[in-house]
Design a protein around this motif. Structure first.
Motif, short mmCIF file in Angstrom:
data_model
loop_
_atom_site.label_atom_id
_atom_site.label_comp_id
_atom_site.label_asym_id
_atom_site.label_seq_id
_atom_site.Cartn_x
_atom_site.Cartn_y
_atom_site.Cartn_z
N GLN A 50 0.77 -1.17 0.07
CA GLN A 50 0.15 0.05 -0.05
C GLN A 50 0.70 1.17 -0.14
O GLN A 50 0.51 2.33 -0.58
N ILE A 53 3.44 2.89 -3.72
CA ILE A 53 3.04 4.07 -4.79
C ILE A 53 3.32 5.43 -4.11
O ILE A 53 3.95 6.37 -4.77
N GLY A 165 2.48 -4.53 -10.81
CA GLY A 165 1.59 -4.00 -9.70
C GLY A 165 0.98 -5.28 -9.02
O GLY A 165 0.82 -5.06 -7.77
N LEU A 239 0.35 2.17 -10.25
CA LEU A 239 -1.10 2.25 -9.84
C LEU A 239 -1.87 1.34 -10.77
O LEU A 239 -2.90 0.63 -10.34
N LYS A 242 -1.43 -2.13 -10.87
CA LYS A 242 -1.80 -2.94 -9.75
C LYS A 242 -3.22 -2.99 -9.84
O LYS A 242 -3.93 -3.88 -9.20
N ALA A 250 -7.65 8.54 -10.58
CA ALA A 250 -6.79 8.21 -9.49
C ALA A 250 -6.04 8.82 -8.71
O ALA A 250 -5.70 9.76 -9.22
N ALA A 251 -5.27 8.38 -7.87
CA ALA A 251 -4.38 9.24 -6.98
C ALA A 251 -4.77 10.40 -6.52
O ALA A 251 -3.80 11.46 -6.14
N TYR A 254 -3.05 12.31 -3.25
CA TYR A 254 -1.92 11.55 -3.38
C TYR A 254 -0.63 12.79 -2.79
O TYR A 254 0.36 12.34 -2.30
#
Length: 325
Positions: A50, A53, A165, A239, A242, A250-251, A254
């Motif tokens: 986890q 990334i 991933g 990611l 994965k 996404a992200a 982050y």
């Protein structure tokens, strides 16, 4: 009397320098007491997966913050790269593992290099504040991700694309975790053994003195943003690998996790002080906190509040250390 004072000073210095490690140990003990599943090999491996990334993004962020800058675009750049690599893989169709890895790294360099290069040019040549330049890229990269994907996830990708991933080496260590460990080792060597690493610290400490010492300040600062962009893009591609899909959404958030991890690890927002090992400890601390809260059944909303509190605490501690000097 002097020996006692010196001993106390050494103890105080040790506690200040290693406070995050001590906190991490205490945190693990507390979580384990309340939820024994935390120390199971399966859960600990899940924590490493986890945080991998986030570690990629935080590594690039370390380069930038060491120079006294900030990069708010890493989450959006990661999302854009994830969409681009998914579109490329879907267009090609079936690919070998080697080709899929080559495509991932190529897309990371191109997408991340372009995004980071635009930020670097804006900051070093156009003299735009890093906060504004990267905030603009934050919006543009995310927008491009939605445009080229038509706002929808890109799925039905080749199975070999998921190798980086999802798969494990020798059925034990995940490929993604292995990649991150190698990256941390390389960056550690750069920071401690190569002149470029010293230039990063020098520019963050004092740009004027660095310039007078013959350091190409603009090159060092620009390279930091390009490295940050490339590693953010690599994180986005990993990611996508994965998840098995490229998602324009996404992200999200982050960039906040990356900044929190870097500063919590001890890299000063004022630049010139920090290191990749400290960043790794910061990333791991945040990952363990999130994992522990999940195991204890704490709402994800509280996790968001916790992240904000971590950022505030990290900045307060950073300011305290600066004033204490």
């Amino acid at each position: 009397m002097n020996s006692i004072t010196n001993s106390n000073n050494k103890i105080s210095k040790f506690l200040v320098d290693n406070i995050l490690v001590l906190f991490l140990v205490i945190l693990c003990v507390v979580i384990t007491i309340n939820e024994p599943r935390f120390i199971s090999p399966l859960n600990l491996m899940n924590v490493l997966i986890q945080v991998s990334i986030n570690m990629l993004l935080a590594t690039g962020m370390t380069f930038v913050i060491l120079t006294g800058g900030i990069d708010l675009s890493v989450g959006s750049v990661a999302a854009l790269a994830g969409v681009v690599v998914a579109i490329v893989i879907k267009h090609i169709g079936e690919v070998s593992i080697i080709n899929s890895v080559l495509i991932i790294f190529s897309v990371s360099v191109i997408v991340g290099g372009v995004c980071g290069g635009i930020c670097a040019f804006s900051i070093t040549r156009l003299k735009v504040a890093p906060f504004i330049a990267t905030l603009a890229m934050f919006s543009m990269a995310r927008g491009f991700g939605y445009v080229i994907s038509d706002g929808r996830p890109v799925f039905q990708l080749a199975d070999n694309f998921k190798w980086l991933g999802q798969h494990r080496l020798f059925d034990s260590l995940p490929v993604l975790v292995t990649l991150v460990i190698i990256l941390v080792a390389v960056v550690y060597i750069i920071f401690t053994r190569i002149p470029y690493g010293r230039y990063l610290f020098s520019v963050g400490s004092n740009e004027d003195v660095s310039f007078l010492s013959g350091v190409n300040v603009n090159f060092v600062k620009a390279s930091a943003y390009i490295v940050s962009g490339i590693l953010a893009a690599l994180g986005g591609c990993c990611l996508a690998s994965k998840l098995g899909t490229g998602q324009p959404a996404a992200a999200s958030g982050y960039e906040l996790t990356a900044i929190a991890a870097v500063v919590l690890g001890g890299t000063s927002l004022n630049g010139g002080k920090g290191g990749i090992i400290k960043t790794a400890i910061g990333v791991l601390t945040i990952g363990i906190i999130n994992n522990g809260l999940n195991l204890l059944g704490v709402s994800s909303y509280w996790q968001t509040i916790t992240m904000g509190a971590i950022i505030l605490l990290a900045v307060v501690l950073d300011n305290y250390k600066v004033r204490a000097k």
